[in-house]
Design a protein around this motif. Structure first.
Motif, PDB file in Angstrom:
ATOM      1  N   TYR A   1       0.827  -1.203   0.000  1.00  0.00           N
ATOM      2  CA  TYR A   1       0.000   0.000   0.000  1.00  0.00           C
ATOM      3  C   TYR A   1       0.865   1.257   0.000  1.00  0.00           C
ATOM      4  O   TYR A   1       1.783   1.399   0.815  1.00  0.00           O
ATOM      5  N   ILE A   2       0.576   2.150  -0.907  1.00  0.00           N
ATOM      6  CA  ILE A   2       1.240   3.450  -0.941  1.00  0.00           C
ATOM      7  C   ILE A   2       0.227   4.472  -1.445  1.00  0.00           C
ATOM      8  O   ILE A   2      -0.515   4.217  -2.394  1.00  0.00           O
ATOM      9  N   ASP A   3       0.165   5.625  -0.779  1.00  0.00           N
ATOM     10  CA  ASP A   3      -0.744   6.688  -1.184  1.00  0.00           C
ATOM     11  C   ASP A   3      -0.048   8.025  -0.965  1.00  0.00           C
ATOM     12  O   ASP A   3       1.094   8.103  -0.492  1.00  0.00           O
ATOM     13  N   ASP A   4      -0.738   9.108  -1.324  1.00  0.00           N
ATOM     14  CA  ASP A   4      -0.141  10.440  -1.239  1.00  0.00           C
ATOM     15  C   ASP A   4       0.234  10.801   0.195  1.00  0.00           C
ATOM     16  O   ASP A   4       1.260  11.448   0.433  1.00  0.00           O
ATOM     17  N   GLU A   5      -0.586  10.401   1.146  1.00  0.00           N
ATOM     18  CA  GLU A   5      -0.292  10.713   2.545  1.00  0.00           C
ATOM     19  C   GLU A   5       0.999  10.029   2.993  1.00  0.00           C
ATOM     20  O   GLU A   5       1.823  10.622   3.701  1.00  0.00           O
ATOM     21  N   THR A   6       1.178   8.769   2.576  1.00  0.00           N
ATOM     22  CA  THR A   6       2.403   8.045   2.929  1.00  0.00           C
ATOM     23  C   THR A   6       3.619   8.734   2.343  1.00  0.00           C
ATOM     24  O   THR A   6       4.641   8.924   3.027  1.00  0.00           O
ATOM     25  N   VAL A   7       3.538   9.115   1.076  1.00  0.00           N
ATOM     26  CA  VAL A   7       4.660   9.783   0.414  1.00  0.00           C
ATOM     27  C   VAL A   7       4.996  11.087   1.125  1.00  0.00           C
ATOM     28  O   VAL A   7       6.170  11.403   1.375  1.00  0.00           O
ATOM     29  N   ALA A   8       3.971  11.830   1.496  1.00  0.00           N
ATOM     30  CA  ALA A   8       4.199  13.100   2.189  1.00  0.00           C
ATOM     31  C   ALA A   8       4.872  12.887   3.542  1.00  0.00           C
ATOM     32  O   ALA A   8       5.778  13.651   3.928  1.00  0.00           O
ATOM     33  N   ARG A   9       4.462  11.849   4.255  1.00  0.00           N
ATOM     34  CA  ARG A   9       5.069  11.571   5.570  1.00  0.00           C
ATOM     35  C   ARG A   9       6.539  11.211   5.416  1.00  0.00           C
ATOM     36  O   ARG A   9       7.388  11.671   6.189  1.00  0.00           O
ATOM     37  N   VAL A  10       6.841  10.380   4.422  1.00  0.00           N
ATOM     38  CA  VAL A  10       8.238   9.988   4.207  1.00  0.00           C
ATOM     39  C   VAL A  10       9.074  11.206   3.825  1.00  0.00           C
ATOM     40  O   VAL A  10      10.203  11.388   4.310  1.00  0.00           O
ATOM     41  N   LYS A  11       8.534  12.060   2.975  1.00  0.00           N
ATOM     42  CA  LYS A  11       9.273  13.260   2.585  1.00  0.00           C
ATOM     43  C   LYS A  11       9.495  14.178   3.772  1.00  0.00           C
ATOM     44  O   LYS A  11      10.539  14.851   3.874  1.00  0.00           O
ATOM     45  N   ALA A  12       8.550  14.202   4.707  1.00  0.00           N
ATOM     46  CA  ALA A  12       8.714  15.021   5.909  1.00  0.00           C
ATOM     47  C   ALA A  12       9.866  14.518   6.775  1.00  0.00           C
ATOM     48  O   ALA A  12      10.476  15.294   7.524  1.00  0.00           O
ATOM     49  N   TYR A  13      10.154  13.226   6.668  1.00  0.00           N
ATOM     50  CA  TYR A  13      11.292  12.644   7.379  1.00  0.00           C
ATOM     51  C   TYR A  13      12.605  12.831   6.625  1.00  0.00           C
ATOM     52  O   TYR A  13      13.655  12.392   7.087  1.00  0.00           O
ATOM     53  N   GLY A  14      12.546  13.434   5.450  1.00  0.00           N
ATOM     54  CA  GLY A  14      13.765  13.660   4.682  1.00  0.00           C
ATOM     55  C   GLY A  14      13.820  12.921   3.367  1.00  0.00           C
ATOM     56  O   GLY A  14      14.840  12.951   2.678  1.00  0.00           O
ATOM     57  N   GLY A  15      12.719  12.235   2.994  1.00  0.00           N
ATOM     58  CA  GLY A  15      12.672  11.535   1.723  1.00  0.00           C
ATOM     59  C   GLY A  15      13.482  10.253   1.704  1.00  0.00           C
ATOM     60  O   GLY A  15      13.864   9.722   2.749  1.00  0.00           O
ATOM     61  N   LEU A  16      13.749   9.762   0.499  1.00  0.00           N
ATOM     62  CA  LEU A  16      14.484   8.511   0.327  1.00  0.00           C
ATOM     63  C   LEU A  16      15.549   8.663  -0.746  1.00  0.00           C
ATOM     64  O   LEU A  16      15.329   9.328  -1.762  1.00  0.00           O
ATOM     65  N   LYS A  17      16.674   7.984  -0.522  1.00  0.00           N
ATOM     66  CA  LYS A  17      17.714   7.900  -1.546  1.00  0.00           C
ATOM     67  C   LYS A  17      17.715   6.553  -2.258  1.00  0.00           C
ATOM     68  O   LYS A  17      18.197   6.450  -3.380  1.00  0.00           O
ATOM     69  N   ALA A  18      17.194   5.520  -1.597  1.00  0.00           N
ATOM     70  CA  ALA A  18      17.188   4.189  -2.209  1.00  0.00           C
ATOM     71  C   ALA A  18      16.269   3.278  -1.423  1.00  0.00           C
ATOM     72  O   ALA A  18      15.909   3.559  -0.272  1.00  0.00           O
ATOM     73  N   ILE A  19      15.901   2.182  -2.075  1.00  0.00           N
ATOM     74  CA  ILE A  19      15.120   1.114  -1.456  1.00  0.00           C
ATOM     75  C   ILE A  19      15.933  -0.167  -1.561  1.00  0.00           C
ATOM     76  O   ILE A  19      16.474  -0.475  -2.628  1.00  0.00           O
ATOM     77  N   VAL A  20      16.027  -0.908  -0.468  1.00  0.00           N
ATOM     78  CA  VAL A  20      16.713  -2.205  -0.447  1.00  0.00           C
ATOM     79  C   VAL A  20      15.709  -3.254  -0.006  1.00  0.00           C
ATOM     80  O   VAL A  20      15.091  -3.095   1.060  1.00  0.00           O
ATOM     81  N   ILE A  21      15.537  -4.294  -0.800  1.00  0.00           N
ATOM     82  CA  ILE A  21      14.525  -5.304  -0.475  1.00  0.00           C
ATOM     83  C   ILE A  21      15.207  -6.643  -0.210  1.00  0.00           C
ATOM     84  O   ILE A  21      16.064  -7.099  -0.974  1.00  0.00           O
ATOM     85  N   SER A  22      14.782  -7.276   0.864  1.00  0.00           N
ATOM     86  CA  SER A  22      15.476  -8.457   1.368  1.00  0.00           C
ATOM     87  C   SER A  22      15.283  -9.703   0.516  1.00  0.00           C
ATOM     88  O   SER A  22      16.214 -10.483   0.336  1.00  0.00           O
ATOM     89  N   HIS A  23      14.051  -9.904  -0.001  1.00  0.00           N
ATOM     90  CA  HIS A  23      13.775 -11.144  -0.730  1.00  0.00           C
ATOM     91  C   HIS A  23      12.415 -11.038  -1.421  1.00  0.00           C
ATOM     92  O   HIS A  23      11.655 -10.101  -1.165  1.00  0.00           O
ATOM     93  N   PRO A  24      12.088 -11.968  -2.317  1.00  0.00           N
ATOM     94  CA  PRO A  24      10.914 -11.816  -3.188  1.00  0.00           C
ATOM     95  C   PRO A  24       9.572 -11.678  -2.487  1.00  0.00           C
ATOM     96  O   PRO A  24       8.658 -11.060  -3.051  1.00  0.00           O
TER      97      PRO A  24
END
Length: 290
Positions: free
Chosen positions: A103-126
């Motif tokens: 799940y991802i929506d505009d509110e989630t994106v805004a909250r993450v950006k308020a924390y400083g955004g993201l430089k990368a995503i690392v995913i552990s497994h499929p």
């Protein structure tokens, strides 16, 4: 209305492209495999747009016990699919998202950006690929790192998708270290930051938070062999860490994490009917740093 280009598996939450005819596939690649399962009643799909439109779900941000200020759990309520969390890691050199959720929506994106955004995503497994493409695009196409050993499971790669190779990966000028011991999947990874080891399903933090487990399939209760457990211990043995953060909110070992991983590996070997001394040296040798 245009036909959807992708569908979300109700069981695992993976966002999967439509088939050649524009319809959902008959089965989910992730679930129709021994480590997962097809839900009772058969395969079921929805779309991410319909999931957002129903108004039932939202994402919550929960400070971790291990580091409440700099590691924030992102999870969906009510629980959707497997129910894993992503962990937002706030470092002096930028932020990383460890593992992904559907799940991802505009509110989630805004909250993450308020924390400083993201430089990368690392995913552990499929099992946690979920909506990786949507998460990347929501943050200006940031890179998504998955191990090359698991490339066959990536059905909707990000535009800036990095299939890394080898056993270690350094990110943010060495601030973040990713390890690949395999086990649960050939490309199963761990993440080291500061005094924290983030383990996803490569290790499973037990309900007691006093031990960890090692499994080929958690829902189907298939254990890993002792050599695979030893490989996981060997991958983390050279590093100092106190805390172990699992895949769900609250599944965290705070303090003494390195010793707990080691003792759990020995116990797992013993209780699966194998001689501990065949795989592990004397405790002082194993617990000493390289």
């Amino acid at each position: 209305m245009a036909a959807p280009s992708s569908f979300v598996c109700v069981t695992c939450g993976t966002n999967t492209p439509a088939d050649a005819s524009g319809e959902a596939h008959s089965t989910c690649l992730i679930c129709d495999e021994p480590r997962q399962f097809i839900r009772e009643g058969g395969q079921e799909w929805i779309t991410l747009d319909s999931l957002k439109a129903n108004g039932k779900h939202s994402n919550v941000f929960t400070p971790t016990k291990a580091d409440p200020e700099n590691m924030i759990s992102i999870s969906t309520t009510p629980q959707y699919a497997i129910g894993q969390r992503g962990i937002l890691i706030r470092t002096p050199k930028g932020n990383i998202l460890w593992d992904c959720i559907t799940y991802i929506d505009d509110e989630t994106v805004a909250r993450v950006k308020a924390y400083g955004g993201l430089k990368a995503i690392v995913i552990s497994h499929p099992h946690y690929y979920s909506s990786l493409k949507e998460w990347s695009e929501a943050f200006d196409g940031i890179p998504v790192y998955t191990h090359a050993n698991d490339k066959q499971w990536v059905q909707r790669p990000a535009k800036n998708h990095v299939f890394w190779e080898g056993t270690t990966l350094d990110l943010l000028e060495g601030e973040i270290k990713v390890l690949c011991p395999g086990g649960h999947f050939d490309g199963s990874t761990l993440l080291l930051w500061d005094k924290n080891l983030l383990v996803a399903d490569t290790l499973m933090v037990a309900a007691s938070r006093k031990s960890v487990s090692f499994m080929y399939s958690f829902p189907n209760y298939w254990p890993l062999p002792p050599n695979a457990v030893k490989a996981i211990w060997d991958s983390v043995r050279p590093y100092k860490f106190d805390n172990v953060l699992g895949a769900w909110v609250g599944k965290e070992i705070v303090g003494n994490g390195r010793n707990i991983v080691y003792e759990s590996a020995k116990l797992y070997t013993q209780y699966s009917g194998h001689e501990v001394a065949k795989y592990y040296k004397a405790d002082a040798e194993e617990l000493a740093f390289n």
